[in-house]
Design an enzyme around this catalytic site. Sequence first.
Site, short mmCIF file in Angstrom:
data_model
loop_
_atom_site.label_atom_id
_atom_site.label_comp_id
_atom_site.label_asym_id
_atom_site.label_seq_id
_atom_site.Cartn_x
_atom_site.Cartn_y
_atom_site.Cartn_z
N GLN A 101 80.56 -3.63 -68.52
CA GLN A 101 81.59 -4.02 -67.53
C GLN A 101 81.15 -5.27 -66.81
O GLN A 101 81.89 -5.82 -65.99
CB GLN A 101 81.78 -2.88 -66.53
CG GLN A 101 82.32 -1.61 -67.15
CD GLN A 101 82.11 -0.41 -66.23
OE1 GLN A 101 82.93 -0.13 -65.37
NE2 GLN A 101 81.02 0.30 -66.41
N ASN A 102 79.93 -5.72 -67.08
CA ASN A 102 79.38 -6.87 -66.34
C ASN A 102 79.85 -8.19 -66.95
O ASN A 102 80.07 -8.29 -68.15
CB ASN A 102 77.85 -6.81 -66.35
CG ASN A 102 77.34 -5.52 -65.73
OD1 ASN A 102 78.07 -4.86 -65.01
ND2 ASN A 102 76.10 -5.16 -66.01
N HIS A 119 85.13 -6.38 -69.23
CA HIS A 119 85.81 -7.07 -68.12
C HIS A 119 85.67 -8.58 -68.23
O HIS A 119 85.74 -9.28 -67.22
CB HIS A 119 85.26 -6.57 -66.77
CG HIS A 119 85.66 -5.15 -66.46
ND1 HIS A 119 84.99 -4.35 -65.57
CD2 HIS A 119 86.69 -4.39 -66.94
CE1 HIS A 119 85.58 -3.16 -65.51
NE2 HIS A 119 86.60 -3.15 -66.34
N CYS A 148 91.33 -28.79 -64.12
CA CYS A 148 91.28 -29.41 -65.44
C CYS A 148 91.84 -30.85 -65.33
O CYS A 148 92.51 -31.17 -64.35
CB CYS A 148 92.16 -28.55 -66.33
SG CYS A 148 92.49 -29.15 -67.96
N GLY A 187 73.84 2.58 -65.05
CA GLY A 187 74.17 1.79 -63.86
C GLY A 187 75.64 1.56 -63.61
O GLY A 187 76.02 0.48 -63.18
N SER A 189 79.09 3.35 -61.64
CA SER A 189 79.60 4.43 -60.79
C SER A 189 80.68 5.23 -61.52
O SER A 189 81.07 6.29 -61.06
CB SER A 189 80.16 3.86 -59.48
OG SER A 189 81.17 2.91 -59.77
P1 OAD Z 1 79.41 -0.16 -59.14
O1 OAD Z 1 78.93 -1.10 -58.10
O2 OAD Z 1 80.65 0.59 -58.87
O3 OAD Z 1 78.29 0.92 -59.46
C1 OAD Z 1 76.96 0.56 -59.67
C2 OAD Z 1 76.18 1.80 -60.04
O4 OAD Z 1 74.85 1.40 -60.34
C3 OAD Z 1 76.11 2.86 -58.94
O5 OAD Z 1 76.40 4.13 -59.51
C4 OAD Z 1 74.65 2.79 -58.47
O6 OAD Z 1 74.14 4.07 -58.09
C5 OAD Z 1 73.94 2.29 -59.72
N1 OAD Z 1 72.71 1.50 -59.47
C6 OAD Z 1 72.42 0.64 -58.49
N2 OAD Z 1 71.22 0.07 -58.67
C7 OAD Z 1 70.72 0.58 -59.81
C8 OAD Z 1 69.51 0.40 -60.55
N3 OAD Z 1 68.56 -0.45 -60.16
N4 OAD Z 1 69.36 1.12 -61.68
C9 OAD Z 1 70.31 2.00 -62.11
N5 OAD Z 1 71.45 2.21 -61.45
C10 OAD Z 1 71.67 1.52 -60.33
O7 OAD Z 1 79.49 -1.00 -60.51
P2 OAD Z 1 80.34 -0.71 -61.83
O8 OAD Z 1 80.37 0.73 -62.14
O9 OAD Z 1 79.85 -1.65 -62.85
O10 OAD Z 1 85.37 -4.61 -62.10
O11 OAD Z 1 81.77 -1.18 -61.37
C11 OAD Z 1 82.82 -1.17 -62.28
C12 OAD Z 1 83.76 -2.31 -62.00
O12 OAD Z 1 84.17 -2.30 -60.63
C13 OAD Z 1 83.16 -3.70 -62.18
O13 OAD Z 1 83.13 -4.12 -63.53
C14 OAD Z 1 84.11 -4.55 -61.38
C15 OAD Z 1 84.18 -3.67 -60.14
O14 OAD Z 1 85.27 -3.82 -59.34
C16 OAD Z 1 86.16 -5.69 -62.01
O15 OAD Z 1 85.89 -6.63 -61.31
C17 OAD Z 1 87.39 -5.63 -62.88
#
Ligand code: OAD
Length: 250
Positions: A101-102, A119, A148, A187, A189
């Site tokens: 998702q990154n 994403h 542009c 990593g 949520s």
């Molecule tokens: P989140 O910020 O929602 O979640 C990050 C997760 O990583 C949490 O569950 C933390 O507990 C965990 N975490 C933090 N530090 C960590 C570490 N060092 N090692 C392991 N885990 C760790 O991020 P995403 O789930 O990626 O979308 O969010 C999903 C989407 O929401 C993103 O792609 C973005 C955002 O809005 C868009 O922009 C479309």
Amino acid sequence: MDDLIQRAAKDLADSKKAVALTGAGISVESGIPPFRGKGGVWEKIDPEMADIDMFMRDPAKVWQVLIKEMKHIIDQAKPNDGHIGLARLEKMGILRTVITQNVDGLHQSAGNQDVIEFHGNFAWHYCLICNKRIENSRIDLSVIPPKCDCGGIYRPECVFFGEMIPHHHLLRSKQLSAQCDLMLVVGTSAVVQPAAYMPVIAKQNGAKIIEINMEKTQLTGNISDYLIQGKAGEIINKIVAEVERLNELR
Ligand code: OAD
């Protein structure tokens, strides 16, 4: 935790077609903040900034407040042990694909060949008028929003809230999730759909689901078989070292 690392290493060593689903947490050890929770992007910036309607209404504001800020952080970031470990697993023929998702490109920098950018990415931008693509490093930030030659505004090749996931990425991710025998969920949520549905598809099709996260998520104890709690880089590094040891013994 050591027992769980052994268990994950054995499960991976036995796997023939594992897939990883990664989220912002895997890049935290590279200095990129997550979105949610303490120190998260949405603590400082209104998530409305990531909405496509907001971008179309006021692109200068979204460039200034969100994109420029994130671009600056991503430009400095290097892959950490988490990204590097997943690249090692791909080289060993265990991990088939990373669905991420990154938008930071760190899985590719670490050496993974098959990465689905669910994403999108920040590596490329395109003009809203003529569609011309331009690499991130060539974007001129002296004028915000960057434009542009044709006068159109550039936007990153990422997916804003309110936009669809690119069809081919969604189809391929669903297909791989249904076919994998193991999914590493690292990593995330797991609250943003449809990405969070991929582990559900994998589980329904009989795959093992291993979560690596600092905290429990809504997948924990429900969709995931087990959670290894801690920092992704440290945990993946230990797991991969153990997989390599097991492979030498076989
Ligand atoms: P989140 O910020 O929602 O979640 C990050 C997760 O990583 C949490 O569950 C933390 O507990 C965990 N975490 C933090 N530090 C960590 C570490 N060092 N090692 C392991 N885990 C760790 O991020 P995403 O789930 O990626 O979308 O969010 C999903 C989407 O929401 C993103 O792609 C973005 C955002 O809005 C868009 O922009 C479309």
